[in-house]
Design a protein around this motif. Structure first.
Motif, PDB file in Angstrom:
ATOM      1  N   ALA A 133      27.829  37.442  36.528  1.00  0.00           N
ATOM      2  CA  ALA A 133      28.420  37.783  37.819  1.00  0.00           C
ATOM      3  C   ALA A 133      29.920  37.508  37.835  1.00  0.00           C
ATOM      4  O   ALA A 133      30.704  38.296  38.385  1.00  0.00           O
ATOM      5  N   GLU A 134      30.335  36.408  37.228  1.00  0.00           N
ATOM      6  CA  GLU A 134      31.760  36.068  37.206  1.00  0.00           C
ATOM      7  C   GLU A 134      32.553  37.102  36.411  1.00  0.00           C
ATOM      8  O   GLU A 134      33.648  37.505  36.821  1.00  0.00           O
ATOM      9  N   GLU A 135      31.991  37.537  35.310  1.00  0.00           N
ATOM     10  CA  GLU A 135      32.705  38.533  34.501  1.00  0.00           C
ATOM     11  C   GLU A 135      32.733  39.886  35.209  1.00  0.00           C
ATOM     12  O   GLU A 135      33.733  40.604  35.150  1.00  0.00           O
ATOM     13  N   LEU A 136      31.656  40.232  35.888  1.00  0.00           N
ATOM     14  CA  LEU A 136      31.661  41.468  36.675  1.00  0.00           C
ATOM     15  C   LEU A 136      32.730  41.397  37.762  1.00  0.00           C
ATOM     16  O   LEU A 136      33.408  42.385  38.054  1.00  0.00           O
ATOM     17  N   GLY A 137      32.888  40.214  38.371  1.00  0.00           N
ATOM     18  CA  GLY A 137      33.925  40.045  39.377  1.00  0.00           C
ATOM     19  C   GLY A 137      35.313  40.198  38.790  1.00  0.00           C
ATOM     20  O   GLY A 137      36.207  40.794  39.411  1.00  0.00           O
ATOM     21  N   GLN A 138      35.510  39.697  37.580  1.00  0.00           N
ATOM     22  CA  GLN A 138      36.793  39.840  36.903  1.00  0.00           C
ATOM     23  C   GLN A 138      37.095  41.317  36.647  1.00  0.00           C
ATOM     24  O   GLN A 138      38.219  41.786  36.869  1.00  0.00           O
ATOM     25  N   ILE A 139      36.086  42.040  36.188  1.00  0.00           N
ATOM     26  CA  ILE A 139      36.276  43.468  35.932  1.00  0.00           C
ATOM     27  C   ILE A 139      36.577  44.214  37.225  1.00  0.00           C
ATOM     28  O   ILE A 139      37.431  45.115  37.259  1.00  0.00           O
ATOM     29  N   GLU A 140      35.889  43.848  38.303  1.00  0.00           N
ATOM     30  CA  GLU A 140      36.130  44.484  39.600  1.00  0.00           C
ATOM     31  C   GLU A 140      37.568  44.271  40.041  1.00  0.00           C
ATOM     32  O   GLU A 140      38.236  45.206  40.501  1.00  0.00           O
ATOM     33  N   ASN A 141      38.070  43.063  39.888  1.00  0.00           N
ATOM     34  CA  ASN A 141      39.454  42.772  40.283  1.00  0.00           C
ATOM     35  C   ASN A 141      40.449  43.532  39.423  1.00  0.00           C
ATOM     36  O   ASN A 141      41.470  44.030  39.929  1.00  0.00           O
ATOM     37  N   MET A 142      40.157  43.633  38.137  1.00  0.00           N
ATOM     38  CA  MET A 142      41.074  44.334  37.228  1.00  0.00           C
ATOM     39  C   MET A 142      41.047  45.840  37.439  1.00  0.00           C
ATOM     40  O   MET A 142      41.993  46.539  37.069  1.00  0.00           O
ATOM     41  N   SER A 143      39.975  46.344  38.041  1.00  0.00           N
ATOM     42  CA  SER A 143      39.822  47.787  38.227  1.00  0.00           C
ATOM     43  C   SER A 143      40.399  48.280  39.556  1.00  0.00           C
ATOM     44  O   SER A 143      40.475  49.485  39.789  1.00  0.00           O
ATOM     45  N   LYS A 144      40.795  47.342  40.420  1.00  0.00           N
ATOM     46  CA  LYS A 144      41.355  47.751  41.711  1.00  0.00           C
ATOM     47  C   LYS A 144      42.706  48.420  41.519  1.00  0.00           C
ATOM     48  O   LYS A 144      43.466  48.073  40.622  1.00  0.00           O
ATOM     49  N   ARG A 145      43.008  49.345  42.415  1.00  0.00           N
ATOM     50  CA  ARG A 145      44.310  49.997  42.363  1.00  0.00           C
ATOM     51  C   ARG A 145      45.402  48.997  42.727  1.00  0.00           C
ATOM     52  O   ARG A 145      45.265  48.221  43.652  1.00  0.00           O
ATOM     53  N   GLU A 146      46.481  49.041  41.981  1.00  0.00           N
ATOM     54  CA  GLU A 146      47.576  48.119  42.209  1.00  0.00           C
ATOM     55  C   GLU A 146      48.869  48.891  42.427  1.00  0.00           C
ATOM     56  O   GLU A 146      49.135  49.881  41.736  1.00  0.00           O
ATOM     57  N   VAL A 147      49.659  48.432  43.379  1.00  0.00           N
ATOM     58  CA  VAL A 147      50.945  49.079  43.622  1.00  0.00           C
ATOM     59  C   VAL A 147      51.832  48.920  42.393  1.00  0.00           C
ATOM     60  O   VAL A 147      52.474  49.860  41.938  1.00  0.00           O
ATOM     61  N   PHE A 148      51.854  47.707  41.859  1.00  0.00           N
ATOM     62  CA  PHE A 148      52.618  47.441  40.641  1.00  0.00           C
ATOM     63  C   PHE A 148      51.634  47.068  39.546  1.00  0.00           C
ATOM     64  O   PHE A 148      51.237  45.913  39.406  1.00  0.00           O
ATOM     65  N   SER A 149      51.247  48.063  38.781  1.00  0.00           N
ATOM     66  CA  SER A 149      50.275  47.864  37.713  1.00  0.00           C
ATOM     67  C   SER A 149      50.928  47.160  36.525  1.00  0.00           C
ATOM     68  O   SER A 149      52.136  47.322  36.284  1.00  0.00           O
ATOM     69  N   PRO A 150      50.141  46.389  35.761  1.00  0.00           N
ATOM     70  CA  PRO A 150      50.685  45.793  34.532  1.00  0.00           C
ATOM     71  C   PRO A 150      51.150  46.852  33.542  1.00  0.00           C
ATOM     72  O   PRO A 150      51.895  46.551  32.610  1.00  0.00           O
ATOM     73  N   PHE A 151      50.703  48.089  33.766  1.00  0.00           N
ATOM     74  CA  PHE A 151      51.059  49.173  32.857  1.00  0.00           C
ATOM     75  C   PHE A 151      52.135  50.094  33.436  1.00  0.00           C
ATOM     76  O   PHE A 151      52.430  51.140  32.870  1.00  0.00           O
TER      77      PHE A 151
END
Length: 212
Positions: free
Chosen positions: A167-185
């Motif tokens: 569950a914790e790793e799924l939560g990490q993936i969910e957070n990383m998959s959210k749209r970001e105004v300033f993406s790391p990329f």
């Protein structure tokens, strides 16, 4: 515990961005360059870094999607729930559990059905209810509705502490998959970059492979 392997592409992106900013500063401070030469160098730096970051972003998305599928199979899968059943009986029971969970309209209904499933030791039904609750939470409107559906999922998880790392790793993936105004990329263009120079660089580099 978070899976640090999931952040590998972001760490690579950070290195690319740092090197890019340093290179841009060096070019901008080089007084021996003509304006045309400076524009060409800046455009090349931007196009190259942007392509490499775009490539990393695509790789991360593919890996996150693949990892999410594997984790959801662990979290919601019926492994070990079939006892000594034959494959056909197991499939029928799983389909029946899924159909019952699909009829759930409210978090209260989900909580009641999950309580019954836990009491009866019906792991197939419990997992179907948990899956339904997670999906409903993702589609819910309003913090209260989200919290109510999440409470059902947490009840499922509390009774199965072995699934907490999943569950914790799924939560990490969910957070990383959210749209970001300033993406790391994402990448900012150098100040004063001429669009014409940028277009030339993009065309010249369009056939070049992206460096690993």
């Amino acid at each position: 515990m978070p899976n640090h392997k999931l952040t590998a592409h972001r760490e690579a992106a950070d290195r690319i961005s740092q090197n890019y900013r340093a290179a841009v500063a060096e070019v901008q401070e080089d007084r021996d360059l003509s304006n045309e030469g400076r524009q060409r160098r800046l455009a090349d730096l931007y196009v190259d870094a942007r392509r490499r970051l775009t490539d990393l972003a695509q790789k991360e998305k593919a890996e996150l999607d693949s990892r999410r599928t594997a984790l959801e199979n662990q979290f919601f899968g019926a492994r070990g729930a079939g006892g000594g059943w034959d494959t056909a009986s197991h499939a029928i029971s799983a389909r029946d559990a899924s159909d019952r969970a699909a009829q759930i309209k409210t978090p209260a209904e989900a909580a009641e059905l999950l309580e019954r499933a836990n009491a009866d030791g019906d792991e197939l039904l419990a997992r179907a209810v948990a899956r339904r609750s997670v999906r409903a939470s993702e589609q819910a409107v309003g913090q209260r509705a989200v919290a109510d559906w999440d409470a059902v999922s947490m009840t499922y998880l509390d009774a199965r502490p072995r699934l907490l790392p999943v569950a914790e790793e799924l939560g990490q993936i969910e957070n990383m998959s959210k749209r970001e105004v300033f993406s790391p990329f994402s990448l900012s263009k150098p100040a004063g970059l001429d669009p014409a120079a940028l277009n030339v660089a993009a065309v010249n580099k369009s056939s070049e492979p992206v460096e690993a």
